[in-house]
Design an enzyme around this catalytic site. Structure first.
Site, PDB file in Angstrom:
ATOM      1  N   CYS A   1     -18.495 -43.501 -18.582  1.00  0.00           N
ATOM      2  CA  CYS A   1     -18.645 -42.641 -17.469  1.00  0.00           C
ATOM      3  C   CYS A   1     -19.045 -41.324 -18.662  1.00  0.00           C
ATOM      4  O   CYS A   1     -18.306 -40.642 -19.128  1.00  0.00           O
ATOM      5  CB  CYS A   1     -17.161 -42.558 -17.606  1.00  0.00           C
ATOM      6  SG  CYS A   1     -16.867 -41.002 -16.314  1.00  0.00           S
TER       7      CYS A   1
ATOM      8  N   HIS B   1     -19.190 -41.415  -3.486  1.00  0.00           N
ATOM      9  CA  HIS B   1     -18.769 -41.432  -4.795  1.00  0.00           C
ATOM     10  C   HIS B   1     -18.390 -43.738  -5.155  1.00  0.00           C
ATOM     11  O   HIS B   1     -19.266 -43.626  -6.351  1.00  0.00           O
ATOM     12  CB  HIS B   1     -17.800 -41.673  -4.918  1.00  0.00           C
ATOM     13  CG  HIS B   1     -16.781 -40.811  -6.267  1.00  0.00           C
ATOM     14  ND1 HIS B   1     -18.174 -40.591  -7.301  1.00  0.00           N
ATOM     15  CD2 HIS B   1     -15.539 -41.148  -7.190  1.00  0.00           C
ATOM     16  CE1 HIS B   1     -17.739 -40.284  -8.247  1.00  0.00           C
ATOM     17  NE2 HIS B   1     -16.008 -40.899  -8.655  1.00  0.00           N
TER      18      HIS B   1
ATOM     19  N   CYS C   1     -20.101 -36.735 -11.926  1.00  0.00           N
ATOM     20  CA  CYS C   1     -20.684 -37.110 -10.862  1.00  0.00           C
ATOM     21  C   CYS C   1     -19.614 -36.919  -9.458  1.00  0.00           C
ATOM     22  O   CYS C   1     -19.877 -36.975  -8.475  1.00  0.00           O
ATOM     23  CB  CYS C   1     -20.649 -39.281 -10.643  1.00  0.00           C
ATOM     24  SG  CYS C   1     -20.975 -39.589 -11.686  1.00  0.00           S
TER      25      CYS C   1
ATOM     26  N   GLU D   1     -11.564 -48.232 -14.431  1.00  0.00           N
ATOM     27  CA  GLU D   1     -12.437 -47.311 -13.340  1.00  0.00           C
ATOM     28  C   GLU D   1     -12.947 -48.308 -12.703  1.00  0.00           C
ATOM     29  O   GLU D   1     -13.586 -47.535 -11.221  1.00  0.00           O
ATOM     30  CB  GLU D   1     -13.102 -46.406 -13.997  1.00  0.00           C
ATOM     31  CG  GLU D   1     -13.405 -45.252 -13.633  1.00  0.00           C
ATOM     32  CD  GLU D   1     -14.179 -44.516 -14.329  1.00  0.00           C
ATOM     33  OE1 GLU D   1     -15.316 -44.305 -15.585  1.00  0.00           O
ATOM     34  OE2 GLU D   1     -14.109 -42.919 -14.723  1.00  0.00           O
TER      35      GLU D   1
ATOM     36  N   GLU E   1      -9.865 -39.610 -19.376  1.00  0.00           N
ATOM     37  CA  GLU E   1      -9.599 -39.044 -18.449  1.00  0.00           C
ATOM     38  C   GLU E   1      -8.320 -38.166 -18.979  1.00  0.00           C
ATOM     39  O   GLU E   1      -6.994 -37.863 -19.907  1.00  0.00           O
ATOM     40  CB  GLU E   1      -9.001 -40.056 -17.432  1.00  0.00           C
ATOM     41  CG  GLU E   1      -9.865 -40.664 -15.806  1.00  0.00           C
ATOM     42  CD  GLU E   1     -11.193 -41.084 -16.751  1.00  0.00           C
ATOM     43  OE1 GLU E   1     -11.137 -41.611 -18.057  1.00  0.00           O
ATOM     44  OE2 GLU E   1     -12.172 -41.236 -16.438  1.00  0.00           O
TER      45      GLU E   1
ATOM     46  N   CYS F   1     -23.857 -46.526 -10.986  1.00  0.00           N
ATOM     47  CA  CYS F   1     -23.638 -45.850 -12.581  1.00  0.00           C
ATOM     48  C   CYS F   1     -23.349 -47.452 -13.448  1.00  0.00           C
ATOM     49  O   CYS F   1     -23.580 -47.309 -14.642  1.00  0.00           O
ATOM     50  CB  CYS F   1     -22.432 -44.870 -13.096  1.00  0.00           C
ATOM     51  SG  CYS F   1     -20.778 -45.037 -12.369  1.00  0.00           S
TER      52      CYS F   1
ATOM     53  N   TYR G   1     -21.149 -45.340  -7.977  1.00  0.00           N
ATOM     54  CA  TYR G   1     -20.471 -46.834  -9.167  1.00  0.00           C
ATOM     55  C   TYR G   1     -21.819 -47.296  -9.235  1.00  0.00           C
ATOM     56  O   TYR G   1     -21.236 -48.458 -10.222  1.00  0.00           O
ATOM     57  CB  TYR G   1     -19.290 -47.122  -8.145  1.00  0.00           C
ATOM     58  CG  TYR G   1     -18.020 -46.716  -8.659  1.00  0.00           C
ATOM     59  CD1 TYR G   1     -17.864 -45.459  -8.406  1.00  0.00           C
ATOM     60  CD2 TYR G   1     -17.244 -47.256  -9.891  1.00  0.00           C
ATOM     61  CE1 TYR G   1     -16.825 -44.496  -8.775  1.00  0.00           C
ATOM     62  CE2 TYR G   1     -16.102 -46.621 -10.378  1.00  0.00           C
ATOM     63  CZ  TYR G   1     -15.788 -44.675  -9.926  1.00  0.00           C
ATOM     64  OH  TYR G   1     -14.126 -44.222  -9.980  1.00  0.00           O
TER      65      TYR G   1
HETATM   66  C1  LIG Z   1     -10.595 -44.610 -14.670  1.00  0.00           C
HETATM   67  C2  LIG Z   1     -10.391 -43.902 -14.203  1.00  0.00           C
HETATM   68  C3  LIG Z   1     -11.022 -42.356 -13.787  1.00  0.00           C
HETATM   69  C4  LIG Z   1     -10.240 -41.865 -12.152  1.00  0.00           C
HETATM   70  N1  LIG Z   1     -11.483 -41.198 -12.438  1.00  0.00           N
HETATM   71  C5  LIG Z   1     -11.164 -39.751 -10.663  1.00  0.00           C
HETATM   72  C6  LIG Z   1     -10.959 -38.604 -10.874  1.00  0.00           C
HETATM   73  O1  LIG Z   1     -12.064 -38.032 -11.497  1.00  0.00           O
HETATM   74  N2  LIG Z   1     -10.645 -37.809  -9.922  1.00  0.00           N
HETATM   75  C7  LIG Z   1      -9.836 -38.389  -8.987  1.00  0.00           C
HETATM   76  O2  LIG Z   1      -9.504 -37.765  -7.818  1.00  0.00           O
HETATM   77  N3  LIG Z   1      -9.444 -39.852  -8.734  1.00  0.00           N
HETATM   78  C8  LIG Z   1      -9.883 -41.018 -10.027  1.00  0.00           C
HETATM   79  N4  LIG Z   1      -8.763 -41.331 -10.162  1.00  0.00           N
HETATM   80  C9  LIG Z   1      -8.094 -42.097  -9.393  1.00  0.00           C
HETATM   81  C10 LIG Z   1      -8.767 -42.980  -8.557  1.00  0.00           C
HETATM   82  O3  LIG Z   1      -9.188 -43.106  -7.312  1.00  0.00           O
HETATM   83  C11 LIG Z   1      -7.236 -43.533  -8.528  1.00  0.00           C
HETATM   84  O4  LIG Z   1      -6.870 -43.838  -9.719  1.00  0.00           O
HETATM   85  C12 LIG Z   1      -7.019 -44.489  -6.984  1.00  0.00           C
HETATM   86  O5  LIG Z   1      -7.502 -44.509  -5.643  1.00  0.00           O
HETATM   87  C13 LIG Z   1      -5.913 -45.257  -7.152  1.00  0.00           C
HETATM   88  O6  LIG Z   1      -4.640 -44.924  -6.890  1.00  0.00           O
HETATM   89  P1  LIG Z   1      -3.536 -44.998  -7.845  1.00  0.00           P
HETATM   90  O7  LIG Z   1      -4.406 -45.213  -8.954  1.00  0.00           O
HETATM   91  O8  LIG Z   1      -2.564 -43.963  -7.646  1.00  0.00           O
HETATM   92  O9  LIG Z   1      -3.179 -47.022  -7.516  1.00  0.00           O
HETATM   93  P2  LIG Z   1      -1.614 -46.556  -6.605  1.00  0.00           P
HETATM   94  O10 LIG Z   1      -2.041 -45.720  -5.374  1.00  0.00           O
HETATM   95  O11 LIG Z   1      -0.476 -46.746  -7.219  1.00  0.00           O
HETATM   96  O12 LIG Z   1      -2.200 -48.242  -5.927  1.00  0.00           O
HETATM   97  C14 LIG Z   1      -1.732 -49.576  -6.481  1.00  0.00           C
HETATM   98  C15 LIG Z   1      -2.092 -50.677  -5.643  1.00  0.00           C
HETATM   99  O13 LIG Z   1      -0.904 -50.436  -4.788  1.00  0.00           O
HETATM  100  C16 LIG Z   1      -1.561 -49.969  -3.118  1.00  0.00           C
HETATM  101  N5  LIG Z   1      -1.503 -48.804  -2.645  1.00  0.00           N
HETATM  102  C17 LIG Z   1      -1.221 -47.813  -2.756  1.00  0.00           C
HETATM  103  N6  LIG Z   1      -0.911 -46.926  -1.629  1.00  0.00           N
HETATM  104  C18 LIG Z   1      -0.967 -48.181  -0.596  1.00  0.00           C
HETATM  105  C19 LIG Z   1      -0.266 -48.224   0.463  1.00  0.00           C
HETATM  106  N7  LIG Z   1       0.388 -46.799   1.181  1.00  0.00           N
HETATM  107  N8  LIG Z   1      -0.036 -49.168   1.208  1.00  0.00           N
HETATM  108  C20 LIG Z   1      -0.116 -50.437   0.635  1.00  0.00           C
HETATM  109  N9  LIG Z   1      -0.765 -50.362  -0.570  1.00  0.00           N
HETATM  110  C21 LIG Z   1      -0.923 -49.681  -1.170  1.00  0.00           C
HETATM  111  C22 LIG Z   1      -3.413 -49.908  -4.052  1.00  0.00           C
HETATM  112  O14 LIG Z   1      -4.708 -50.610  -2.935  1.00  0.00           O
HETATM  113  C23 LIG Z   1      -3.213 -50.842  -5.274  1.00  0.00           C
HETATM  114  O15 LIG Z   1      -3.894 -52.418  -5.050  1.00  0.00           O
HETATM  115  C24 LIG Z   1      -9.782 -42.085 -11.195  1.00  0.00           C
HETATM  116  C25 LIG Z   1      -9.168 -43.674 -11.567  1.00  0.00           C
HETATM  117  C26 LIG Z   1      -9.306 -44.458 -13.027  1.00  0.00           C
HETATM  118  C27 LIG Z   1      -8.673 -45.464 -13.548  1.00  0.00           C
HETATM  119  S1  SF4 Z   2     -20.241 -42.071 -11.092  1.00  0.00           S
HETATM  120 FE1  SF4 Z   2     -19.372 -43.646 -12.669  1.00  0.00          FE
HETATM  121  S2  SF4 Z   2     -19.922 -43.110 -14.561  1.00  0.00           S
HETATM  122 FE2  SF4 Z   2     -20.001 -41.334 -12.646  1.00  0.00          FE
HETATM  123  S3  SF4 Z   2     -17.845 -39.869 -12.917  1.00  0.00           S
HETATM  124 FE3  SF4 Z   2     -17.934 -41.603 -11.590  1.00  0.00          FE
HETATM  125  S4  SF4 Z   2     -17.103 -43.470 -12.774  1.00  0.00           S
HETATM  126 FE4  SF4 Z   2     -18.291 -42.105 -14.714  1.00  0.00          FE
END
Ligand SMILES: Cc1cc2nc3c(=O)[nH]c(=O)nc-3n(C[C@H](O)[C@H](O)[C@H](O)COP(=O)(O)OP(=O)(O)OC[C@H]3O[C@@H](n4cnc5c(N)ncnc54)[C@H](O)[C@@H]3O)c2cc1C
Ligand code: SF4
Length: 493
Positions: free
Chosen positions: A107, A299, A111, A453, A264, A305, A303
């Site tokens: 990554c 966004h 983006c 991710e 992250e 990417c 992906y």
């Molecule tokens: C490597 C990585 C990079 C990331 N980069 C960014 C970034 O740059 N900027 C950014 O803003 N975010 C980023 N994210 C965050 C990403 O958008 C969130 O991980 C994603 O939206 C899920 O939220 P969470 O991790 O809190 O999981 P959770 O919300 O805890 O979800 C876990 C599970 O519970 C379920 N769930 C959640 N809420 C509910 C609900 N109300 N009812 C029923 N089921 C539910 C989900 O569907 C999932 O199966 C990144 C995540 C990762 C892993």
């Molecule tokens: S689009 Fe792909 S490379 Fe770009 S920030 Fe997100 S995961 Fe990383």
């Protein structure tokens, strides 16, 4: 050109200048329970900085791929800081993303800010239209400043969220979503925490945005604001990645991908001040869902990417098979075809989404939401299957190989060269290097970017299913079926 260490007026063109621009910021970054003195020089952090640096170097090497004429100034700017003026601009973003995935195998982090700018461009326009607010002009001025310096801007949407069944104002602790604690004539103060923030420490600025649909009681959570990464009141807690400390052992084999990684971290905001000039939404809660949906629309097709990273994995799997002498076997070829089919399926849906973009009222183009969600939903599954096939072709040594220290050992080195040989003409070290790369991408530190991710970034799988379900037009499709089947329901219709 002197950069970093306070020279905030300089323009950043090359990867080296970018790296220098990150020095001397005195960020409060914690890793292993200690403050990191200078993230740029930390061996565990540096590969993630190198990945962002590649976005600058690509722009120098291939300006057509990674730069574009700014719609704001007419000057050539990095594509990551451009708002799309056509479907072709969005397609070009995807092509750049695939290329950067190929070049880094991870990554490259830039983006989220790009997609934040594109979504905010239309949302601020539409908020202003309804509320007569000044957000759109502020956003344009801010974007112009970012373009001028060629800064990296992180996008902070995901809050820590506490009890997922509750709205922000219903949580026991009000800080589980970022919110405004105070306002005066100068600006606002923010408190809360953002989780999983890609490349935040490697950015110059961060834009915080709401993470979900909000109601009137959540007004203080309806905030979009940009602040410098080194603003007072911010603490960063670095996210661990599988096998990350291998970067601190020296050597270049066991890390798998010595030069590049993702990043992250958690971002804790403790009364961070933001002047009004950098506030792009404050209280217009009814626009939070529009922002989240438009941001994720961009966004989720970003992906693609992962298809660039997938190209590296396909290459590594093919190389491992060749090193083992089995590359001519029909099932090996078939598995490589399967990997390629999966990879191109993700790419096809992402780039089709961009091709089907339409202009918003503000003029910025927005890609097709259905296809973006289909793309991202594929991405939540297909890299896992590709990783499985890559490990199949690699053989068990992908997870049992001895360390670089044994390979270099005066006594054991020769024995390992002899016993871990595949094809006679392939040096054992080359074979192990390829296996370590596969390990890195499917179980090691770049599996964060390639697998987890892919699963959760831009929303977990269910979030895409909800969007697909909303747009699947079942009544229209049932009508098509009834018409051809000769079912007359004209009375009911
Ligand atoms: C490597 C990585 C990079 C990331 N980069 C960014 C970034 O740059 N900027 C950014 O803003 N975010 C980023 N994210 C965050 C990403 O958008 C969130 O991980 C994603 O939206 C899920 O939220 P969470 O991790 O809190 O999981 P959770 O919300 O805890 O979800 C876990 C599970 O519970 C379920 N769930 C959640 N809420 C509910 C609900 N109300 N009812 C029923 N089921 C539910 C989900 O569907 C999932 O199966 C990144 C995540 C990762 C892993
Ligand atoms: S689009 Fe792909 S490379 Fe770009 S920030 Fe997100 S995961 Fe990383």
């Amino acid at each position: 050109m002197p950069l970093g260490n306070g020279d905030k007026n300089a323009r950043i063109d090359s990867g080296d200048q970018y790296i220098e621009s990150l020095r001397g910021r005195n960020l409060r970054v914690f890793l292993f329970g200690e403050l990191v003195e200078e993230p740029v020089d930390h061996p565990m952090i540096r590969p993630s900085i190198n990945a962002v640096a590649e976005t600058y170097d690509l722009a120098l090497r291939e300006p057509e791929t990674a730069t574009v004429e700014s719609s704001l100034t007419g000057k050539r700017v990095n594509r990551f800081l451009h708002v799309a003026q056509s479907a072709q601009d969005l397609v070009a973003q995807n092509m750049m993303q695939r290329k950067l995935g190929q070049n880094t195998g991870t990554c490259f982090q830039r983006c989220v800010g790009m997609d934040a700018f594109n979504s905010l461009y239309s949302v601020t326009y539409e908020i202003d239209e309804k509320h007569d607010t000044p957000y759109h002009a502020r956003l344009k001025a801010f974007l112009e400043e970012m373009q001028e310096h060629n800064y990296v801007v992180g996008g902070a949407m995901t809050d820590v969220k506490g009890d997922r069944s509750k709205a922000p104002h219903e949580q026991d602790d009000p800080d589980l979503f970022v919110h405004v604690t105070k306002r005066n004539q100068d600006g606002v103060w923010l408190k809360g925490a953002k989780a999983h923030q890609t490349g935040c420490i490697n950015s110059h600025w961060i834009i915080a945005m709401p993470t979900m649909r909000l109601g009137p009681a959540d007004e203080n959570y309806a905030i979009v604001a940009a602040f410098p990464v080194d603003a007072p009141g911010i603490t960063y807690i670095y996210g661990r990645q599988s096998c990350d400390t291998r970067s601190m052992e020296g050597g270049s084999i066991d890390v798998g991908n010595a030069k590049f990684s993702g990043q992250e971290a958690m971002v804790l905001l403790d009364e961070v001040f933001v002047p009004w000039s950098h506030v792009f939404m404050d209280g217009e809660h009814e626009f939070a869902s529009m922002l989240v949906e438009r941001f994720t629309c961009y966004h989720r097709r970003s992906y693609v990417c992962k298809t660039g990273v997938g190209d590296v994995l396909i290459g590594a799997a093919a190389q491992a098979a060749e090193d083992n002498g089995v590359d001519k076997a029909s099932h090996i070829k078939d598995k490589l075809v399967q990997m390629t089919h999966l990879n191109e399926t993700m790419y096809a849906t992402g780039i089709a989404s961009s091709h089907q973009a339409r202009p918003t009222k503000s003029g910025v183009y927005l890609n097709d939401d259905m296809l973006a969600n289909v793309c991202k939903h594929h991405v939540t599954k297909m890299p896992f299957e590709m990783g499985r096939i890559a490990q199949d072709l690699a053989g068990g040594l992908v997870s049992t190989a001895p360390s670089e220290k044994e390979l270099r050992h005066p006594e054991l080195g020769a024995l390992l060269e002899k016993y871990l040989k595949g094809r006679a003409d392939v040096p054992t070290e080359s074979r192990i290097r390829i296996l370590r790369l596969i390990e890195n991408m499917t179980m090691g530190r770049n599996a964060v970017g390639y697998l987890t991710e892919s699963l959760h970034g831009a929303g977990s799988p269910q979030a895409q299913r909800v969007q697909i379900g909303r747009q699947m037009s079942l009544d229209f499709k049932k009508g098509l079926a009834r018409r051809l089947a000769g079912v007359d329901r004209s009375d009911e219709e």
